[in-house]
Design a protein around this motif. Structure first.
Motif, PDB file in Angstrom:
ATOM      1  N   ASP A  80       2.332   8.921   5.782  1.00 45.43           N
ATOM      2  CA  ASP A  80       1.804   7.759   5.053  1.00 45.43           C
ATOM      3  C   ASP A  80       1.896   6.487   5.895  1.00 45.43           C
ATOM      4  OD1 ASP A  80       1.778   9.693   3.141  1.00 45.43           O
ATOM      5  OD2 ASP A  80       3.274   8.781   1.834  1.00 45.43           O
TER       6      ASP A  80
ATOM      7  N   ILE B  64      -5.023   1.703   8.881  1.00 44.34           N
ATOM      8  CA  ILE B  64      -5.949   0.913   8.067  1.00 44.34           C
ATOM      9  C   ILE B  64      -5.598  -0.574   8.170  1.00 44.34           C
ATOM     10  CG2 ILE B  64      -6.770   0.497   5.699  1.00 44.34           C
ATOM     11  CD1 ILE B  64      -6.159   3.532   5.177  1.00 44.34           C
TER      12      ILE B  64
ATOM     13  N   VAL C   6      -6.906   5.790  -0.537  1.00 44.97           N
ATOM     14  CA  VAL C   6      -6.919   5.450   0.891  1.00 44.97           C
ATOM     15  C   VAL C   6      -8.321   4.997   1.323  1.00 44.97           C
ATOM     16  CG1 VAL C   6      -6.858   6.572   3.169  1.00 44.97           C
ATOM     17  CG2 VAL C   6      -4.909   6.795   1.615  1.00 44.97           C
TER      18      VAL C   6
ATOM     19  N   LEU D 261       0.714   4.118  -2.745  1.00 48.88           N
ATOM     20  CA  LEU D 261       0.408   5.517  -2.408  1.00 48.88           C
ATOM     21  C   LEU D 261       1.486   6.466  -2.939  1.00 48.88           C
ATOM     22  CD1 LEU D 261      -1.525   7.469  -0.947  1.00 48.88           C
ATOM     23  CD2 LEU D 261      -0.303   6.993   1.191  1.00 48.88           C
TER      24      LEU D 261
ATOM     25  N   SER E 224      -0.839   6.454   8.550  1.00 49.13           N
ATOM     26  CA  SER E 224      -2.190   6.353   7.973  1.00 49.13           C
ATOM     27  C   SER E 224      -2.451   4.931   7.494  1.00 49.13           C
ATOM     28  CB  SER E 224      -2.328   7.317   6.788  1.00 49.13           C
ATOM     29  OG  SER E 224      -2.125   8.643   7.200  1.00 49.13           O
ATOM     30  N   LEU E 225      -1.486   4.379   6.753  1.00 53.86           N
ATOM     31  CA  LEU E 225      -1.693   3.040   6.183  1.00 53.86           C
ATOM     32  C   LEU E 225      -1.607   1.968   7.266  1.00 53.86           C
ATOM     33  CD1 LEU E 225       0.206   3.552   2.820  1.00 53.86           C
ATOM     34  CD2 LEU E 225      -2.247   3.686   3.272  1.00 53.86           C
TER      35      LEU E 225
ATOM     36  N   ILE F 163      -1.774  12.076   4.946  1.00 53.43           N
ATOM     37  CA  ILE F 163      -1.101  11.642   3.705  1.00 53.43           C
ATOM     38  C   ILE F 163      -0.659  12.812   2.832  1.00 53.43           C
ATOM     39  CG2 ILE F 163      -2.294   9.379   3.626  1.00 53.43           C
ATOM     40  CD1 ILE F 163      -3.701  10.708   0.999  1.00 53.43           C
TER      41      ILE F 163
ATOM     42  N   VAL G 104      -7.554   9.925   8.824  1.00 54.86           N
ATOM     43  CA  VAL G 104      -6.507  10.510   7.980  1.00 54.86           C
ATOM     44  C   VAL G 104      -6.777  12.010   7.983  1.00 54.86           C
ATOM     45  CG1 VAL G 104      -5.463  10.602   5.692  1.00 54.86           C
ATOM     46  CG2 VAL G 104      -6.303   8.420   6.572  1.00 54.86           C
TER      47      VAL G 104
ATOM     48  N   ARG H 210      -6.265  10.379  -1.534  1.00 52.74           N
ATOM     49  CA  ARG H 210      -7.319  10.186  -0.529  1.00 52.74           C
ATOM     50  C   ARG H 210      -8.355   9.177  -1.015  1.00 52.74           C
ATOM     51  NH1 ARG H 210      -8.553  14.442   3.131  1.00 52.74           N
ATOM     52  NH2 ARG H 210     -10.684  14.495   2.357  1.00 52.74           N
TER      53      ARG H 210
ATOM     54  N   TRP I 170      -8.912   1.499   0.238  1.00 55.56           N
ATOM     55  CA  TRP I 170      -8.256   0.532   1.137  1.00 55.56           C
ATOM     56  C   TRP I 170      -9.027   0.389   2.446  1.00 55.56           C
ATOM     57  CZ3 TRP I 170      -3.279   3.461  -0.417  1.00 55.56           C
ATOM     58  CH2 TRP I 170      -2.805   2.940  -1.631  1.00 55.56           C
TER      59      TRP I 170
ATOM     60  N   HIS J 126       0.840  -1.212   0.000  1.00 57.90           N
ATOM     61  CA  HIS J 126       0.000   0.000   0.000  1.00 57.90           C
ATOM     62  C   HIS J 126       0.870   1.255   0.000  1.00 57.90           C
ATOM     63  CE1 HIS J 126      -3.900  -2.052   1.702  1.00 57.90           C
ATOM     64  NE2 HIS J 126      -3.733  -2.240   0.417  1.00 57.90           N
TER      65      HIS J 126
END
Ligand SMILES: [Zn+2]
Length: 427
Positions: A113, A120, A62, A35, A116-117, A101, A141, A59, A65, A31
């Motif tokens: 990043d 998730i 994201v 991104l 944020s990832l 992000i 995010v 976004r 995902w 991911h």
């Protein structure tokens, strides 16, 4: 699964061991690579400034995902992406975790990043292992962190209406930018939360400094985000002819400023601790080779976790500057440009993070964050904890920014553990 790393196990009342799941390392790293395509630049980093087309497209990816992680993302009126995962106890406030992000112009692929990832990824791991928490969880995010924590400060109630007219790196004003990404500034009041509205907040982030990399430490437990104070300093002397004015007759503002720069460095270093001080900009007037400068405008910036220490350093600097001025008949005057109070992390959250790292067999160390983060806005609302992973070479806000895939997986697993431990420990 990362090499040699066992899932964290805790004894249950039944005598069996509870084994918490681990994140899928390949997925979070793939991911991250995906991104990095949004706003990719030739230097190998990204220019994905808030409210740009690349930001909006990133976004969207994201949110896709998030849906794959069985979440239903929404965009709040401030433009933040928020997805809520219900808990089993409706009386409890949510535990929030996430990052941002958006990037600085010519930034890297890790700042914001990773957190944020990872947030998730934690939600997806919970969905795949049917993990239910007592608290509702909110995966966030934040929008426009790099421009000045706009999204998170809207939620903490610190965003001033006048700031909506500020022009962002995208060229759009904040107001236009929020509309561009799906928010609505006319309803901004509705996103505000007050102290106690959240059970806690976690943010995983790259260190952006070299302490973890140099010390070969896996995880940084952030003690807090430093307070920052900036001043514009005007040094006034007397402008005169550089050929005819004898050396002992001069009121040279630039000479005093040179002594000031040296003194600031000395004063900041004279106290034990990790405080920093910088003179970052300097301009001499009239700025000609054959004129003794009559005026200099420079800046002074001081940062520390303890706001009182910043004040102590400032007082020492003021005193010494007056003495410097007296040597050649120049005067120092100060105008405050910017003040950001320090945001300490919560001791319970620090312990949760350190225990989570230890439970995963990872080394950790407490440290301040010299950079600003959305977490400092969330610290206004409830207990805040931040997890750092190493930045190789301590490089950040650069296309050369790099964190190893294994460190990203470590950080995501610590985040997962911390959320579960906080869910058990916090009310
Ligand atoms: Zn960041």
């Amino acid at each position: 699964m990362i090499g040699g790393l066992a899932a964290s196990a805790l004894p249950l009342r039944s005598g069996r061991m509870r084994v918490d799941p681990l994140v899928t390392g390949e997925r979070i790293n793939s991911h991250l690579t995906a991104l990095s395509e949004f706003g990719k630049n030739p230097q190998g980093g990204v220019s994905r400034v808030a409210y740009s087309d690349f930001d909006r497209a990133g976004r969207t990816a994201v949110m896709d995902w998030m849906r794959a992680a069985k979440l239903e993302p929404t965009i709040d009126f401030a433009g933040n992406i928020i997805a809520r995962r219900p808990g089993t106890d409706p009386s409890l406030k949510p535990i929030l975790f996430g990052s941002h992000i958006d990037s600085v112009p010519e930034g890297g692929n890790y700042d914001g990043d990773v957190g944020s990832l990872a947030a998730i990824e934690v939600a997806q791991t919970f969905a795949e292992h049917s993990v239910t928490t007592r608290h509702p969880l909110e995966i966030v995010v934040w929008q426009n962190e790099e421009g000045g924590l706009y999204g998170s400060r809207a939620v903490s109630g610190q965003l001033l209406p006048s700031e909506l007219k500020n022009v962002s790196s995208s060229g759009k004003t904040i107001e236009q930018g929020i509309a561009f990404i799906g928010g609505d500034v006319s309803k901004l009041d509705q996103v505000k939360r007050k102290k106690g509205d959240i059970a806690g907040y976690f943010e995983l982030h790259i260190e952006q400094g070299g302490n973890l990399d140099t010390g070969k430490i896996d995880i940084g437990v952030v003690e807090g985000i430093v307070g920052i104070k900036q001043w514009e300093v005007t040094v006034t002397g007397f402008q005169n002819h550089a050929g005819t004015t004898a050396m002992d007759q001069r009121h040279d503002a630039l000479l005093s400023t040179a002594r000031f720069v040296e003194m600031v460095n000395r004063v900041v270093r004279s106290i034990p601790g990790r405080q920093v001080g910088t003179v970052g900009r300097i301009q001499a007037f009239p700025g000609a080779p054959n004129v003794i400068p009559g005026k200099v405008i420079c800046t002074l910036e001081l940062r520390d976790l303890d706001d009182k220490k910043v004040e102590t350093m400032y007082a020492k600097i003021l005193k010494e500057a007056t003495a410097i001025g007296a040597q050649n008949g120049t005067q120092f005057a100060y105008v405050e440009l910017h003040a950001n109070v320090a945001a300490p992390s919560d001791p319970r959250m620090r312990k949760i993070i350190a225990d989570s790292a230890a439970g995963l067999g990872l080394s950790s160390r407490g440290m301040p964050s010299g950079a600003g983060h959305d977490a400092q806005a969330m610290a206004q609302l409830g207990p805040m904890g931040m997890i750092f992973i190493p930045s190789i070479g301590g490089i950040s806000h650069s296309p050369k920014e790099f964190s190893r895939p294994k460190d990203i997986v470590n950080g995501a697993n610590v985040l997962l553990q911390a959320v579960l431990r906080a869910d058990r420990a916090l009310s």
